[in-house]
Design an enzyme around this catalytic site. Structure first.
Site, mmCIF file in Angstrom:
data_model
loop_
_atom_site.group_PDB
_atom_site.id
_atom_site.type_symbol
_atom_site.label_atom_id
_atom_site.label_comp_id
_atom_site.label_asym_id
_atom_site.label_seq_id
_atom_site.Cartn_x
_atom_site.Cartn_y
_atom_site.Cartn_z
ATOM 1 N N TRP A 104 62.845 40.180 28.771
ATOM 2 C CA TRP A 104 63.563 39.670 27.591
ATOM 3 C C TRP A 104 62.604 39.196 26.510
ATOM 4 O O TRP A 104 62.844 39.409 25.326
ATOM 5 C CB TRP A 104 64.558 38.591 27.993
ATOM 6 N N ASP A 174 64.703 31.243 23.840
ATOM 7 C CA ASP A 174 65.825 32.007 24.374
ATOM 8 C C ASP A 174 66.147 31.399 25.740
ATOM 9 O O ASP A 174 65.424 31.588 26.700
ATOM 10 C CB ASP A 174 65.441 33.484 24.523
ATOM 11 N N LYS A 198 76.202 34.024 30.689
ATOM 12 C CA LYS A 198 75.501 33.749 31.939
ATOM 13 C C LYS A 198 75.984 32.417 32.509
ATOM 14 O O LYS A 198 76.354 32.331 33.667
ATOM 15 C CB LYS A 198 73.982 33.677 31.748
#
Ligand SMILES: *Cc1c(COP(=O)(O)O)cnc(C)c1O
Length: 366
Positions: A104, A174, A198
């Site tokens: 990511w 993030d 999530k």
């Protein structure tokens, strides 16, 4: 109640049953309105109360100071990968430092490159992204426009044990896959963002927390929907927000406050769940080969391999037959991954632990 199984998906992931039940109970008509959350105007008093409560819950859970704005945006974490550099990186002499900890973080840096100068502050790729950097390994320039980090690498299953120190450089995080899994010191961050699917709600909404001085440093000439300042000025109501997703974030954060009792307790439960699985990994003499180095083990995504592909397939099949699903690792890395976010019950993790132990007993080398 419907027959629910244990869903170890990395996202969209399990939601707390209490939140699903409340949504179901009130789906046809929100109390006092006679209108469904799916039908209600985003300009109505009732929706205004919902989005304000979602924000108030987040402020309470994370101790967010008044000098931070809380936004509810669309486009997922991926749009944040682009919006952050669009709002902070355009213009002469600007350049950001990226901490490359996994898939990511790499994607975030790629997106930033389309907007301006980026530089790598640490690169874990040669070590196959098995660990997070220590503070003294980070090469952050004091003149960097911002530094970007990924608090939990969902695909590799590694997590920063605590916030790195970026000095006076605004820290952008993030936090998509570990948001609300433990308390954090928001005052260390300039921007922290997390897609909801999530740990905080369903797909469709992304929470963005921005410090006022960082917001004020941004240009005003971007298109409205890409412009944090306009989005903040409109209190996330520049256009129609994802009303149902925001409502679910309110229900999930209600659950965290009311049923769990806050993030200290949530963290305690999450550590307990993670230790159960890492315990099996450590106990079975290498049969389950954990990807993460112990000090960087994620308490949200537990990644491991079995001795070979056949055994992996057999294990996944057996787990599935016991109602334990979505345990396959990301297609880019293979192996297995158990995502055990806040809403995964302790019983689900116990059941997976038992499955792993029994599978090992029956399949270990003679
Ligand atoms: C899931 C995830 C993303 C991508 O989120 P989208 O909402 O699908 O854009 C980005 N970063 C991390 C750490 C994630 O876990």
């Amino acid at each position: 109640m419907a027959d629910r199984i244990y869903n170890f998906s990395p996202g969209p992931a399990m939601l707390p049953l209490a939140a699903l039940e409340e949504a179901q109970r009130d789906l046809q008509a929100l109390p006092g309105t006679g209108i469904s959350i799916l039908e209600i105007s985003h300009r109505s008093k009732a929706f205004e109360a919902i989005i304000n409560e979602a924000e108030a819950n987040l402020r309470k859970l994370l101790g967010i100071p008044d000098r931070y704005r809380v936004l509810f945006l669309q486009g997922g974490a991926l749009l944040q990968f682009a919006m952050v550099p669009m709002n902070l990186l355009r213009g002469q002499g600007k350049s950001a430092d990226y901490i490359l900890t996994g898939s990511w973080a790499k994607k975030a840096m790629q997106e930033a490159k389309t907007q301006g100068g980026v530089r790598v502050a640490w690169d874990g790729s040669s070590g196959n992204f098995k660990r997070m950097p220590s503070q003294n390994e980070l090469d952050i320039r004091s003149g960097a426009t911002y530094v970007h980090m990924t608090s939990n690498e969902t695909i590799q299953g590694i997590q920063f044990p605590n916030e790195p120190n970026a000095g006076n450089v605004p820290l952008v995080c993030d936090s998509s896959s570990d948001f609300l899994c433990r308390p954090l010191d928001i005052s260390k961050y300039g921007i922290l963002y997390a897609c909801a699917q999530k740990n905080a709600g369903p797909a469709g909404v992304t929470v963005v927390i921005i410090r006022d001085d960082v917001l004020q440093s941004m240009p005003t000439d971007l298109p409205s929907m890409l412009n944090y300042r306009e989005l903040a000025d409109s209190k996330s109501l520049l256009n129609t927000p994802p009303t149902f997703a925001v409502y679910m974030v309110k229900l999930v954060t209600d659950w965290l406050l009311r049923d769990i009792g806050g993030l200290d307790e949530m963290h305690r439960i999450n550590k307990q769940k993670a230790e159960m699985l890492y315990g099996v990994i450590d106990q079975c003499g290498g049969f389950y080969d954990g990807h993460a180095e112990p000090a960087s083990r994620s308490i949200m995504n537990v990644t491991f391999r079995l001795p070979n592909a056949e055994l992996e397939e057999k294990f996944l099949k057996e787990a599935k037959s016991r109602g334990l699903v979505e345990l396959k690792g990301h297609r880019s890395v293979g192996g297995c991954r158990a995502s055990i976010y806040n809403a995964m019950p302790v019983e689900g993790v116990q059941s997976l632990r038992d499955c792993m132990l029994e599978f090992h007993d029956r399949n270990k080398p003679a």
